[in-house]
Design a protein around this motif. Sequence first.
Motif, short mmCIF file in Angstrom:
data_model
loop_
_atom_site.label_atom_id
_atom_site.label_comp_id
_atom_site.label_asym_id
_atom_site.label_seq_id
_atom_site.Cartn_x
_atom_site.Cartn_y
_atom_site.Cartn_z
N LEU A 113 46.65 -45.46 -6.44
CA LEU A 113 47.76 -46.17 -7.07
C LEU A 113 47.29 -47.49 -7.66
O LEU A 113 47.64 -47.84 -8.79
CB LEU A 113 48.89 -46.39 -6.07
CG LEU A 113 50.14 -47.12 -6.56
CD1 LEU A 113 50.82 -46.34 -7.67
CD2 LEU A 113 51.10 -47.37 -5.41
N VAL A 162 54.77 -40.49 -6.74
CA VAL A 162 55.44 -41.79 -6.68
C VAL A 162 56.93 -41.55 -6.83
O VAL A 162 57.40 -41.13 -7.88
CB VAL A 162 54.92 -42.74 -7.78
CG1 VAL A 162 55.69 -44.05 -7.77
CG2 VAL A 162 53.43 -42.99 -7.60
N ALA A 203 56.30 -49.93 -3.96
CA ALA A 203 56.26 -48.52 -4.35
C ALA A 203 56.45 -47.65 -3.12
O ALA A 203 56.10 -48.03 -2.00
CB ALA A 203 54.93 -48.19 -5.02
N THR A 258 55.46 -43.76 -2.03
CA THR A 258 54.81 -42.50 -2.35
C THR A 258 55.18 -41.49 -1.27
O THR A 258 55.25 -41.83 -0.08
CB THR A 258 53.27 -42.65 -2.43
OG1 THR A 258 52.79 -43.23 -1.22
CG2 THR A 258 52.88 -43.50 -3.61
#
Length: 123
Positions: free
Chosen positions: A30, A96, A117, A119
């Motif tokens: 990422l 994601v 974020a 995931t």
Amino acid sequence: MTSMDRRFAGARLIRNQAIGKKRDDPLPSLLAQLLALAGEPTTVERAVSRPWASALFEGRRHLIRLHVHGEDYRMRSLMLMAVLTDAEWQISGHFVADITVDNGDVDNKGVWLDLSALTIEDR
């Protein structure tokens, strides 16, 4: 003052290894893709990742602080924020589910962006 049991000294406390069938941490992949989207020069000030789970899914929550700097930092940071949620992320074994810019600070050298974020393991 506390003391430490010498049996626990060494690299065993530093390594973060997958347990059982858990997949690797998607954070390095990422970060590499975020840096590519932001362009150069961009640096990662801080990046942490922790396990996350719901009733149906397992994954990881990531907190990332980027410093976008250089002569064209304004244009690159605006472009990064514009394409962030629609980007096609290529992360082996994960996808994601959510990525946002939580905060942004401008100084005379660039822009500091705080991102979060989520995931999810792609089974």
